[in-house]
Design a protein around this motif. Structure first.
Motif, PDB file in Angstrom:
ATOM      1  N   ALA A  86       0.827  -1.209   0.000  1.00 58.41           N
ATOM      2  CA  ALA A  86       0.000   0.000   0.000  1.00 58.41           C
ATOM      3  C   ALA A  86       0.863   1.261   0.000  1.00 58.41           C
ATOM      4  CB  ALA A  86      -0.933  -0.001   1.199  1.00 58.41           C
ATOM      5  N   HIS A 145       0.969   4.038  -3.028  1.00 56.52           N
ATOM      6  CA  HIS A 145       0.591   5.431  -2.775  1.00 56.52           C
ATOM      7  C   HIS A 145       1.794   6.364  -2.702  1.00 56.52           C
ATOM      8  CE1 HIS A 145      -3.687   4.834  -2.067  1.00 56.52           C
ATOM      9  NE2 HIS A 145      -3.417   3.832  -1.254  1.00 56.52           N
ATOM     10  N   LEU A 155      -1.207   7.895   3.370  1.00 55.74           N
ATOM     11  CA  LEU A 155      -2.297   7.387   2.541  1.00 55.74           C
ATOM     12  C   LEU A 155      -2.463   5.877   2.704  1.00 55.74           C
ATOM     13  CD1 LEU A 155      -1.782   9.446  -0.744  1.00 55.74           C
ATOM     14  CD2 LEU A 155      -3.441   9.830   1.084  1.00 55.74           C
ATOM     15  N   GLU A 201      -5.894   3.927   4.008  1.00 54.84           N
ATOM     16  CA  GLU A 201      -6.506   2.823   3.261  1.00 54.84           C
ATOM     17  C   GLU A 201      -6.669   1.579   4.126  1.00 54.84           C
ATOM     18  OE1 GLU A 201      -4.995  -0.211  -0.159  1.00 54.84           O
ATOM     19  OE2 GLU A 201      -4.863   1.922  -0.647  1.00 54.84           O
ATOM     20  N   ASN A 254      -6.681   1.475   7.435  1.00 50.99           N
ATOM     21  CA  ASN A 254      -7.309   1.776   8.725  1.00 50.99           C
ATOM     22  C   ASN A 254      -6.366   1.504   9.901  1.00 50.99           C
ATOM     23  OD1 ASN A 254      -9.452   2.766  10.260  1.00 50.99           O
ATOM     24  ND2 ASN A 254     -10.315   0.726  10.590  1.00 50.99           N
ATOM     25  N   SER A 297     -15.919   2.170  -7.595  1.00 53.89           N
ATOM     26  CA  SER A 297     -15.344   3.381  -7.018  1.00 53.89           C
ATOM     27  C   SER A 297     -15.656   4.543  -7.947  1.00 53.89           C
ATOM     28  CB  SER A 297     -13.822   3.221  -6.858  1.00 53.89           C
ATOM     29  OG  SER A 297     -13.214   4.449  -6.513  1.00 53.89           O
ATOM     30  N   ASP A 320     -18.420   3.299  -3.729  1.00 54.02           N
ATOM     31  CA  ASP A 320     -17.463   3.909  -2.808  1.00 54.02           C
ATOM     32  C   ASP A 320     -17.036   5.254  -3.382  1.00 54.02           C
ATOM     33  OD1 ASP A 320     -14.677   4.591  -1.864  1.00 54.02           O
ATOM     34  OD2 ASP A 320     -15.038   2.858  -0.580  1.00 54.02           O
ATOM     35  N   SER A 365     -14.939   7.501  -1.752  1.00 60.33           N
ATOM     36  CA  SER A 365     -13.716   8.040  -1.144  1.00 60.33           C
ATOM     37  C   SER A 365     -12.733   8.401  -2.249  1.00 60.33           C
ATOM     38  CB  SER A 365     -13.091   7.029  -0.189  1.00 60.33           C
ATOM     39  OG  SER A 365     -12.736   5.843  -0.872  1.00 60.33           O
ATOM     40  N   ARG A 377      -9.553   7.873  -2.301  1.00 59.37           N
ATOM     41  CA  ARG A 377      -8.315   7.105  -2.273  1.00 59.37           C
ATOM     42  C   ARG A 377      -8.079   6.400  -3.608  1.00 59.37           C
ATOM     43  NH1 ARG A 377      -8.921   1.552  -1.065  1.00 59.37           N
ATOM     44  NH2 ARG A 377     -11.039   0.888  -0.579  1.00 59.37           N
ATOM     45  N   GLN A 378      -6.814   6.177  -3.879  1.00 62.35           N
ATOM     46  CA  GLN A 378      -6.443   5.461  -5.094  1.00 62.35           C
ATOM     47  C   GLN A 378      -6.844   4.001  -4.966  1.00 62.35           C
ATOM     48  OE1 GLN A 378      -2.309   5.897  -6.069  1.00 62.35           O
ATOM     49  NE2 GLN A 378      -2.327   4.310  -7.629  1.00 62.35           N
ATOM     50  N   VAL A 379      -7.347   3.435  -6.040  1.00 62.42           N
ATOM     51  CA  VAL A 379      -7.818   2.044  -6.030  1.00 62.42           C
ATOM     52  C   VAL A 379      -6.784   1.155  -6.700  1.00 62.42           C
ATOM     53  CG1 VAL A 379      -9.562   0.463  -6.906  1.00 62.42           C
ATOM     54  CG2 VAL A 379     -10.242   2.677  -5.982  1.00 62.42           C
ATOM     55  N   ASP A 435      -7.803  -4.346  -3.949  1.00 60.70           N
ATOM     56  CA  ASP A 435      -8.744  -3.664  -3.069  1.00 60.70           C
ATOM     57  C   ASP A 435     -10.177  -4.187  -3.191  1.00 60.70           C
ATOM     58  OD1 ASP A 435      -6.777  -2.104  -2.026  1.00 60.70           O
ATOM     59  OD2 ASP A 435      -7.106  -0.417  -3.358  1.00 60.70           O
TER      60      ASP A 435
END
Length: 322
Positions: free
Chosen positions: A16, A20, A25, A29, A31, A99, A128, A130, A132-134, A139
């Motif tokens: 991750a 990113h 970040l 992603e 959490n 996404s 989704d 959000s 954030r990058q997928v 993911d």
């Protein structure tokens, strides 16, 4: 003798963070805290005896060894994700995962989902929004809708439709912009700027000038005005009479149809960006999850009328590396 693998949680942190190029970040992603990401990667580096990231005051970057290792780790996680998706019990009740940017989701996608649900009532959908990058397919997303000038490295990209930029405001505000001769004067307007938009007022002014229809009078001052961080907020501010926003068709077509917003100028400019459907599935996915093909074909059909001014169909492009 079985292979000795590094700790899998640390590899997940590394994948991750490498994708990113950011511990922060990656933490959002997964959490966890950025500190947990940092400590996990330090432990991984010590275990491997290799430095994976260059730490600098302004951020991190992969070392040559880290970039090479990331390609193997990403492929391994992708294979695990694909294998998991192909399990019969895993596929049984799995929703279609999409996404999508929040403004496009609320203004274009959601009003149309009822038609899809009426035709395929057993298909469940997860949207989704959000930012954030997928990562496909790690993911767990099946599709993403992205605004881009051209396909980027990933999987197959299918062009849905482009945007057209046009100034919009409330009807009452438009009346206040007219001069003594009844002509529109944008110099008197409060321009609503979107900080996060890749194309804003300067792009519209440049496009108007290129098409040979410049705004009359002195140049419009772009330094003043109201600034917001989302396109949705700009539309709402314009409808409240706070100024003129740069409308993006077809996202605000319903506002124009209802009369909540009106075109402040007749000049519309084609955006350099377009919306693309990015697929997470490989070529044989339809045999395992036919609902994905149904959803893709339905979405392309909905987008067809907005594909381009000539009405031609959406264009599917392969992965740029293929």
């Amino acid at each position: 003798m079985p292979l000795r693998l590094p700790p899998l949680p640390a590899l997940r942190f590394f994948e991750a963070a490498g994708r990113h190029q950011s511990f922060k970040l990656a933490a959002a992603e997964l959490n966890v805290t950025p500190s947990a990401i940092s400590h996990g990667i330090v432990g991984l580096e010590q275990s491997l005896g290799v430095e994976l990231f260059v730490r600098e005051p302004r951020g991190i970057s992969l070392t040559a060894a880290g970039a090479d290792y990331l390609s193997y780790v990403s492929e391994a996680f992708s294979l695990i994700a694909i294998g998991t998706q192909r399990l019969p019990n895993h596929r049984a009740n799995r929703p279609i995962a999409l996404s999508c940017a929040p403004t496009l989701a609320s203004r274009w996608l959601l009003p149309r989902l009822g038609a899809f649900r009426s035709r395929w009532p057993d298909a469940n959908i997860t949207v989704d929004t959000s930012h954030r990058q997928v990562g496909f397919p790690v993911d767990g997303f099946d599709f993403a809708i992205r605004l881009s000038r051209a396909p980027v490295a990933g999987t197959a990209w299918t062009r849905l439709f482009g945007e057209r930029l046009v100034p919009v405001c409330s009807p009452a505000y438009l009346d206040n912009l007219r001069n003594g001769h009844g002509h529109l004067d944008l110099r008197r307007a409060t321009l609503i700027h979107v900080n996060s938009a890749s194309e804003d007022w300067q792009a519209w002014l440049d496009g108007v000038a290129v098409e040979g229809d410049p705004v009359d009078g002195d140049p419009v001052d772009l330094s003043d005005g109201l600034r917001v961080d989302t396109i949705q907020l700009a539309f709402e501010a314009a409808s409240m009479g706070l100024g003129v926003a740069l409308g993006r068709r077809p996202l605000m077509d319903r506002d124009l149809a209802s009369g909540a917003l009106v075109e402040a100028c007749p000049q519309t400019i084609a955006s350099a960006n377009a919306y693309w459907l990015v697929s997470a599935q490989n070529a044989d996915s339809a045999a395992h999850r036919p609902e994905l093909l149904d959803f893709k074909q339905w979405l392309l059909g909905e987008a067809k009328q907005f594909a381009n001014p000539s009405g031609s169909e959406a264009t599917e492009l392969p992965h740029p590396d293929r």
